[in-house]
Design a protein around this motif. Structure first.
Motif, PDB file in Angstrom:
ATOM      1  N   LEU A 528       0.842  -1.192   0.000  1.00 36.49           N
ATOM      2  CA  LEU A 528       0.000   0.000   0.000  1.00 36.49           C
ATOM      3  C   LEU A 528       0.873   1.236   0.000  1.00 36.49           C
ATOM      4  O   LEU A 528       1.991   1.235   0.540  1.00 36.49           O
ATOM      5  CB  LEU A 528      -0.899   0.030   1.243  1.00 36.49           C
ATOM      6  CG  LEU A 528      -1.917  -1.103   1.428  1.00 36.49           C
ATOM      7  CD1 LEU A 528      -2.366  -1.168   2.869  1.00 36.49           C
ATOM      8  CD2 LEU A 528      -3.106  -0.884   0.508  1.00 36.49           C
ATOM      9  N   TYR A 529       0.356   2.296  -0.592  1.00 35.12           N
ATOM     10  CA  TYR A 529       1.029   3.593  -0.585  1.00 35.12           C
ATOM     11  C   TYR A 529       0.034   4.635  -0.094  1.00 35.12           C
ATOM     12  O   TYR A 529      -1.155   4.595  -0.442  1.00 35.12           O
ATOM     13  CB  TYR A 529       1.522   3.968  -1.982  1.00 35.12           C
ATOM     14  CG  TYR A 529       2.486   2.974  -2.586  1.00 35.12           C
ATOM     15  CD1 TYR A 529       3.855   3.085  -2.367  1.00 35.12           C
ATOM     16  CD2 TYR A 529       2.015   1.925  -3.377  1.00 35.12           C
ATOM     17  CE1 TYR A 529       4.745   2.173  -2.920  1.00 35.12           C
ATOM     18  CE2 TYR A 529       2.891   1.003  -3.925  1.00 35.12           C
ATOM     19  CZ  TYR A 529       4.253   1.133  -3.695  1.00 35.12           C
ATOM     20  OH  TYR A 529       5.126   0.221  -4.239  1.00 35.12           O
ATOM     21  N   VAL A 530       0.504   5.589   0.700  1.00 35.75           N
ATOM     22  CA  VAL A 530      -0.336   6.667   1.220  1.00 35.75           C
ATOM     23  C   VAL A 530       0.341   8.005   0.941  1.00 35.75           C
ATOM     24  O   VAL A 530       1.549   8.160   1.166  1.00 35.75           O
ATOM     25  CB  VAL A 530      -0.595   6.507   2.728  1.00 35.75           C
ATOM     26  CG1 VAL A 530      -1.121   7.805   3.349  1.00 35.75           C
ATOM     27  CG2 VAL A 530      -1.590   5.382   2.989  1.00 35.75           C
ATOM     28  N   GLY A 534       2.197  17.188   3.225  1.00 36.34           N
ATOM     29  CA  GLY A 534       3.219  17.801   4.054  1.00 36.34           C
ATOM     30  C   GLY A 534       4.217  16.814   4.619  1.00 36.34           C
ATOM     31  O   GLY A 534       5.205  17.211   5.251  1.00 36.34           O
ATOM     32  N   ARG A 535       3.980  15.520   4.391  1.00 36.51           N
ATOM     33  CA  ARG A 535       4.905  14.481   4.855  1.00 36.51           C
ATOM     34  C   ARG A 535       5.603  13.788   3.685  1.00 36.51           C
ATOM     35  O   ARG A 535       6.798  13.529   3.737  1.00 36.51           O
ATOM     36  CB  ARG A 535       4.153  13.426   5.670  1.00 36.51           C
ATOM     37  CG  ARG A 535       3.462  13.953   6.907  1.00 36.51           C
ATOM     38  CD  ARG A 535       4.431  14.332   7.998  1.00 36.51           C
ATOM     39  NE  ARG A 535       3.721  14.706   9.218  1.00 36.51           N
ATOM     40  CZ  ARG A 535       4.306  15.153  10.312  1.00 36.51           C
ATOM     41  NH1 ARG A 535       5.626  15.310  10.349  1.00 36.51           N
ATOM     42  NH2 ARG A 535       3.607  15.467  11.382  1.00 36.51           N
ATOM     43  N   GLY A 536       4.850  13.454   2.638  1.00 39.32           N
ATOM     44  CA  GLY A 536       5.407  12.730   1.507  1.00 39.32           C
ATOM     45  C   GLY A 536       4.669  11.436   1.266  1.00 39.32           C
ATOM     46  O   GLY A 536       3.469  11.331   1.516  1.00 39.32           O
ATOM     47  N   VAL A 537       5.389  10.417   0.796  1.00 38.52           N
ATOM     48  CA  VAL A 537       4.793   9.141   0.424  1.00 38.52           C
ATOM     49  C   VAL A 537       5.214   8.064   1.413  1.00 38.52           C
ATOM     50  O   VAL A 537       6.408   7.872   1.674  1.00 38.52           O
ATOM     51  CB  VAL A 537       5.206   8.728  -1.003  1.00 38.52           C
ATOM     52  CG1 VAL A 537       4.611   7.368  -1.352  1.00 38.52           C
ATOM     53  CG2 VAL A 537       4.767   9.781  -2.020  1.00 38.52           C
ATOM     54  N   TYR A 538       4.233   7.380   1.966  1.00 35.03           N
ATOM     55  CA  TYR A 538       4.474   6.248   2.855  1.00 35.03           C
ATOM     56  C   TYR A 538       4.191   4.947   2.110  1.00 35.03           C
ATOM     57  O   TYR A 538       3.295   4.875   1.264  1.00 35.03           O
ATOM     58  CB  TYR A 538       3.574   6.328   4.094  1.00 35.03           C
ATOM     59  CG  TYR A 538       3.945   7.412   5.071  1.00 35.03           C
ATOM     60  CD1 TYR A 538       4.888   7.169   6.074  1.00 35.03           C
ATOM     61  CD2 TYR A 538       3.355   8.666   5.011  1.00 35.03           C
ATOM     62  CE1 TYR A 538       5.226   8.157   6.986  1.00 35.03           C
ATOM     63  CE2 TYR A 538       3.687   9.658   5.924  1.00 35.03           C
ATOM     64  CZ  TYR A 538       4.619   9.396   6.901  1.00 35.03           C
ATOM     65  OH  TYR A 538       4.959  10.379   7.801  1.00 35.03           O
ATOM     66  N   LYS A 539       4.950   3.896   2.488  1.00 38.98           N
ATOM     67  CA  LYS A 539       4.770   2.588   1.877  1.00 38.98           C
ATOM     68  C   LYS A 539       4.651   1.517   2.955  1.00 38.98           C
ATOM     69  O   LYS A 539       5.360   1.557   3.970  1.00 38.98           O
ATOM     70  CB  LYS A 539       5.944   2.244   0.956  1.00 38.98           C
ATOM     71  CG  LYS A 539       5.834   0.866   0.284  1.00 38.98           C
ATOM     72  CD  LYS A 539       7.029   0.591  -0.623  1.00 38.98           C
ATOM     73  CE  LYS A 539       6.914  -0.779  -1.294  1.00 38.98           C
ATOM     74  NZ  LYS A 539       8.065  -1.052  -2.197  1.00 38.98           N
ATOM     75  N   SER A 540       3.742   0.569   2.717  1.00 42.38           N
ATOM     76  CA  SER A 540       3.611  -0.596   3.581  1.00 42.38           C
ATOM     77  C   SER A 540       3.675  -1.846   2.717  1.00 42.38           C
ATOM     78  O   SER A 540       3.076  -1.892   1.638  1.00 42.38           O
ATOM     79  CB  SER A 540       2.280  -0.566   4.343  1.00 42.38           C
ATOM     80  OG  SER A 540       2.084  -1.786   5.046  1.00 42.38           O
ATOM     81  N   SER A 541       4.396  -2.859   3.197  1.00 37.66           N
ATOM     82  CA  SER A 541       4.468  -4.146   2.483  1.00 37.66           C
ATOM     83  C   SER A 541       3.820  -5.261   3.280  1.00 37.66           C
ATOM     84  O   SER A 541       3.973  -6.441   2.937  1.00 37.66           O
ATOM     85  CB  SER A 541       5.937  -4.498   2.185  1.00 37.66           C
ATOM     86  OG  SER A 541       6.536  -3.524   1.352  1.00 37.66           O
ATOM     87  N   SER A 546       2.700  -1.811   9.105  1.00 37.74           N
ATOM     88  CA  SER A 546       3.807  -0.897   9.365  1.00 37.74           C
ATOM     89  C   SER A 546       4.086  -0.085   8.109  1.00 37.74           C
ATOM     90  O   SER A 546       3.790  -0.519   6.987  1.00 37.74           O
ATOM     91  CB  SER A 546       5.057  -1.671   9.789  1.00 37.74           C
ATOM     92  OG  SER A 546       5.482  -2.560   8.763  1.00 37.74           O
ATOM     93  N   TRP A 547       4.689   1.093   8.323  1.00 41.11           N
ATOM     94  CA  TRP A 547       4.890   2.034   7.221  1.00 41.11           C
ATOM     95  C   TRP A 547       6.297   2.621   7.264  1.00 41.11           C
ATOM     96  O   TRP A 547       6.890   2.772   8.335  1.00 41.11           O
ATOM     97  CB  TRP A 547       3.871   3.182   7.307  1.00 41.11           C
ATOM     98  CG  TRP A 547       2.458   2.729   7.147  1.00 41.11           C
ATOM     99  CD1 TRP A 547       1.627   2.278   8.136  1.00 41.11           C
ATOM    100  CD2 TRP A 547       1.725   2.650   5.930  1.00 41.11           C
ATOM    101  NE1 TRP A 547       0.414   1.925   7.607  1.00 41.11           N
ATOM    102  CE2 TRP A 547       0.431   2.139   6.246  1.00 41.11           C
ATOM    103  CE3 TRP A 547       2.006   2.958   4.609  1.00 41.11           C
ATOM    104  CZ2 TRP A 547      -0.546   1.948   5.293  1.00 41.11           C
ATOM    105  CZ3 TRP A 547       1.027   2.761   3.644  1.00 41.11           C
ATOM    106  CH2 TRP A 547      -0.230   2.262   3.991  1.00 41.11           C
ATOM    107  N   SER A 548       6.796   2.980   6.083  1.00 40.39           N
ATOM    108  CA  SER A 548       8.075   3.664   5.945  1.00 40.39           C
ATOM    109  C   SER A 548       7.900   4.849   5.011  1.00 40.39           C
ATOM    110  O   SER A 548       7.173   4.764   4.011  1.00 40.39           O
ATOM    111  CB  SER A 548       9.149   2.727   5.381  1.00 40.39           C
ATOM    112  OG  SER A 548       9.365   1.618   6.225  1.00 40.39           O
TER     113      SER A 548
END
Length: 767
Positions: A528-530, A534-541, A546-548
């Protein structure tokens, strides 16, 4: 054929275009729970108590002819600031917004009468909200602040006009074709009242301003005493049942007052509360209603509506609410029960029938309510209760929607992502709606749901991005508030949205505006991507557990990540919203488009079309990943914005063509999954667009009739139908090709006669 200029006079005066007489618009209808936003100007006809106007702050105007059972939204291209019924002609009525409009057929069609046609050279559509301004040959900038019609002569109109720092009264005796100045006013008028007993050739006029009432009697002006503690917040005037001078009620920020002598003197009424709106009956001024807060009873503070029936000598408080909803208020509505009684607050404005003092409408931040018994009971006329816990609109919708989302396992299970009212859910194909913000969603996140993503392989599973900050990416939201303070994140549901679990491990609190599911990923380890504004792009696998943060290559310390898109090969795109508002380009405040070919591990900039720095939406041809469609928001100009519309590239962004240029505020482009040659575009200029040839030509969709559009979404259950989400008008639903028989209000002046947009000859160079 070259693009048609955005200011076109050919259709400007073709304003008398009929609209549907039914609550719907031909084959189009509006869906949702109803209400949900601020409403104003409840105005009851003197000829028929079933006919009532209401306006909102999101450009919609509304008319009911059946006492609020149903409403028809109509489009006058700007917020309406006054409604006036002709006192002697039943079907003649006036509305003021972009200009002074008149209808002589009961609101079915409207004609602008001020400014006069000879003084108009076009309409400017400028700025983030495509604000419209009439451009006048004379260069005058005038605003009408009050209007009255002679009670015995429909041809005689009285208006108060403000220009710069001066206000003046003008009179027309020929239906508004010509005007004569009748005296300067000390302040902008809030209302004009005509004494019906005064001589017809020399009417006595009461012009109520911000602190005093000016009286014109026998052609001579006089000024009454100032309202104590002014300026005036709200006022309303009327005559007593047995005649006499005008009686006026007025509220200031701290007190309410009554004048029995046309504003010459004032006395305080309604002590011990903080008033807001006031209204009286034009021919029964003994009765008045005042919305209030701060009433102390039994150690608690109450708000509601107070009523007097003896010209302010005594008051009752039949609408009195505190922390719990009152049984006699919002009967049949959903807002009080869901959000609590204070969500809508005490009414913003009130309107009383001129002939029946027991009939009154009140509007607040989410509702329109009506009483027919003098305030004892208030029923909802913005929504109606259906079977079970569901509600459906009556046509009075003031909600911003971002998308309508369909359960892949059950087409009758639908969700609408909204601002202010969060997520709404239907289990019967959109017939009824109830809250979809179930147990588990943090209170601070419940205001707005920006997007929903269903898992196509796991029944009941979905993710939603939610926030306490609404209306992004509009600059008003971050102009004074740092995005780092925005609250929100992502929630997951495994039961279709009945309950939710927060999934923000590794994700800072953020206004999450989009969630994208990589459908190639395994269902037990979804990628998933969010987009975090104001933060940017988060990714979860791991399905959101959990997110990075994945910002390598993205510019700045707080990228305005807004929308995400992925092609069939897995290439990602992210749109960064623009920061500038002044029309500049070429600096660090430009919006941008970035691409990643390694699962968001790194990002590379994709050139935008020349002159464009406001990307807002991106769609990718499923059969050709190099063919991209870009929706862009125009840069602020003087009389028109530039760099907006729809652009297409066939080489992954190296070269762009401008294929839709007559709508400079396009929110998004969508592709019909059943036929990828069909495209749709929605924007803020009273238009939704359709192309059947991959964007080469565009047609306005007939029947869609709202100023601020978001995106057009094809109906996956019923081919040939589309939904149009809007900024303030809920969700419109109708034929994809439009309804040629549907009657509209004011066709935008930017449109050519054939409503077609054809491809320009020249190609735009890459930016």
């Amino acid at each position: 054929m070259h693009p048609v200029p955005r200011i076109v006079l050919a259709l400007f005066w073709t304003l008398a275009v009929a609209i549907a007489a039914t609550p719907g618009h031909g084959k189009w209808r509006i869906i949702g729970p109803g209400g949900g936003g601020a409403m104003f100007l409840p105005t009851v006809s003197p000829h028929d108590p079933n006919i009532v106007f209401v306006a909102c702050d999101m450009t919609g105007s509304y008319l009911t002819t059946d006492a609020g059972t149903t409403w028809r939204m109509f489009n006058l291209r700007d917020r309406t600031t006054l409604f006036v019924f002709d006192p002697s002609q039943r079907n003649t009525m006036y509305a003021y917004g972009l200009g002074l409009m008149r209808s002589t057929d009961g609101g079915l069609s409207w004609q602008m009468i001020f400014p006069e046609p000879a003084d108009v050279r076009g309409i400017a559509l400028v700025g983030d909200h495509a604000d419209e301004t009439v451009l006048r040959v004379s260069g005058l900038d005038e605003t009408i602040t009050a209007l009255a019609i002679d009670p015995a002569d429909s041809k005689t109109l009285y208006i108060a006009v403000r220009s710069k720092q001066q206000s003046v009264l003008r009179i027309s005796t020929d239906w508004g074709r010509t005007w004569t100045a009748a005296g300067n006013l000390s302040s902008a008028a809030r209302a004009i009242y005509v004494d019906p007993r005064s001589p017809r050739g020399q009417r006595t006029l009461y012009v109520a301003g911000s602190s005093t009432v000016a009286v014109r009697a026998g052609g001579v002006w006089s000024e009454g005493g100032a309202v104590p503690g002014g300026p005036v917040v709200s006022l309303s005037g009327g005559f007593t049942t047995d005649g006499g001078k005008l009686c006026i009620y007025a509220t200031t920020a701290s007190a309410a007052y009554h004048s029995a002598d046309g504003g010459a003197s004032w006395r305080a009424v309604l002590p011990s509360v903080k008033p807001r709106a006031v209204a009286t009956s034009l021919w029964h001024s003994e009765t008045a209603y005042v919305s209030y807060s701060g009433l102390r009873r039994n150690g608690r503070s109450y708000f509601g509506v107070a009523v007097t029936r003896d010209s302010g000598a005594t008051w009752t408080y039949p609408w009195a609410e505190s922390s719990e909803p009152a049984a006699n208020v919002d009967q049949g509505g959903w807002i009080s029960a869901l959000f609590g009684p204070d969500w809508g607050e005490h009414p913003l404005e009130i309107g009383v029938s001129p002939n029946d003092p027991k009939l009154c409408y009140a509007t607040d931040l989410g509702r329109t309510l009506k009483t027919t018994d003098g305030g004892k009971n208030w029923v909802a006329v913005y929504s109606k209760k259906t079977t079970g816990s569901g509600h459906t609109t009556r046509g009075l919708d003031v909600t911003t929607s971002y998308g309508i989302h369909f359960d892949p396992f059950d087409g009758r299970h639908q969700l609408i992502s909204y601002t202010d009212i969060g997520l709404m859910r239907s289990d019967d194909g959109g017939a009824t709606w109830r809250s979809g913000v179930g147990r588990g969603v943090p209170q601070a996140w419940r205001n707005t749901t920006y997007w929903v993503e269903f898992d196509p392989d796991v029944k009941g599973r979905l993710w939603a991005v939610m926030s306490g900050t609404h209306d992004l990416p509009r600059p008003k939201m971050w102009r004074r508030t740092p995005p780092a303070s925005f609250q929100g994140g992502i929630c997951r549901s495994d039961d279709g949205g009945a309950t939710w679990v927060v999934q923000n491990t590794g994700m800072s609190e953020t206004a999450a505006t989009h969630v994208l599911l990589d459908r190639r990923s395994p269902k037990d380890a979804r990628v998933l991507y969010v987009a975090g504004f104001g933060r940017g792009v988060y990714k979860s696998s791991d399905g959101g557990a959990s997110w990075s943060l994945k910002n390598k290559g993205l510019p700045g310390p707080e990228p305005f990540a807004w929308r995400l898109t992925q092609d069939s090969a897995g290439t990602l795109y992210v749109i960064l919203a623009r920061r500038s508002e002044n029309g500049s380009i070429g600096g660090s405040m430009d919006g941008a488009l970035y691409r990643s070919t390694d699962g968001a591990e790194s990002w590379a900039r994709v050139p935008l079309p020349e002159g464009v720095n406001g990307p807002n939406g991106l769609s990718i041809d499923p059969a050709d990943p190099a063919r991209l469609y870009l929706a862009a928001w125009g840069r602020k100009g003087v009389e028109q914005d530039s760099g907006g519309g729809v652009f297409v590239t066939t080489d992954g962004g190296h070269h762009w063509r401008h294929v839709l240029g007559r709508d400079a505020h396009v929110y998004d482009v969508t592709i019909d999954p059943a036929n990828t040659s069909i495209l749709y575009a929605g924007g803020f200029e009273s238009t939704a667009w359709r192309s059947t040839d991959r964007g080469e030509t565009w047609m306005r969709i007939p029947g869609y009739n709202f100023k601020w559009g978001h995106r057009v979404i094809p109906d996956p259950v019923h081919p040939g139908m589309v939904y149009v989400t809007t900024f303030g008008g809920s969700v419109w639903y109708g034929p994809a090709a439009g309804d040629e028989q549907a009657l509209g209000d004011i066709v935008p002046s930017i449109l050519p006669v054939d409503n077609t947009v054809r491809r320009p000859h020249a190609q735009a160079r890459p930016h």
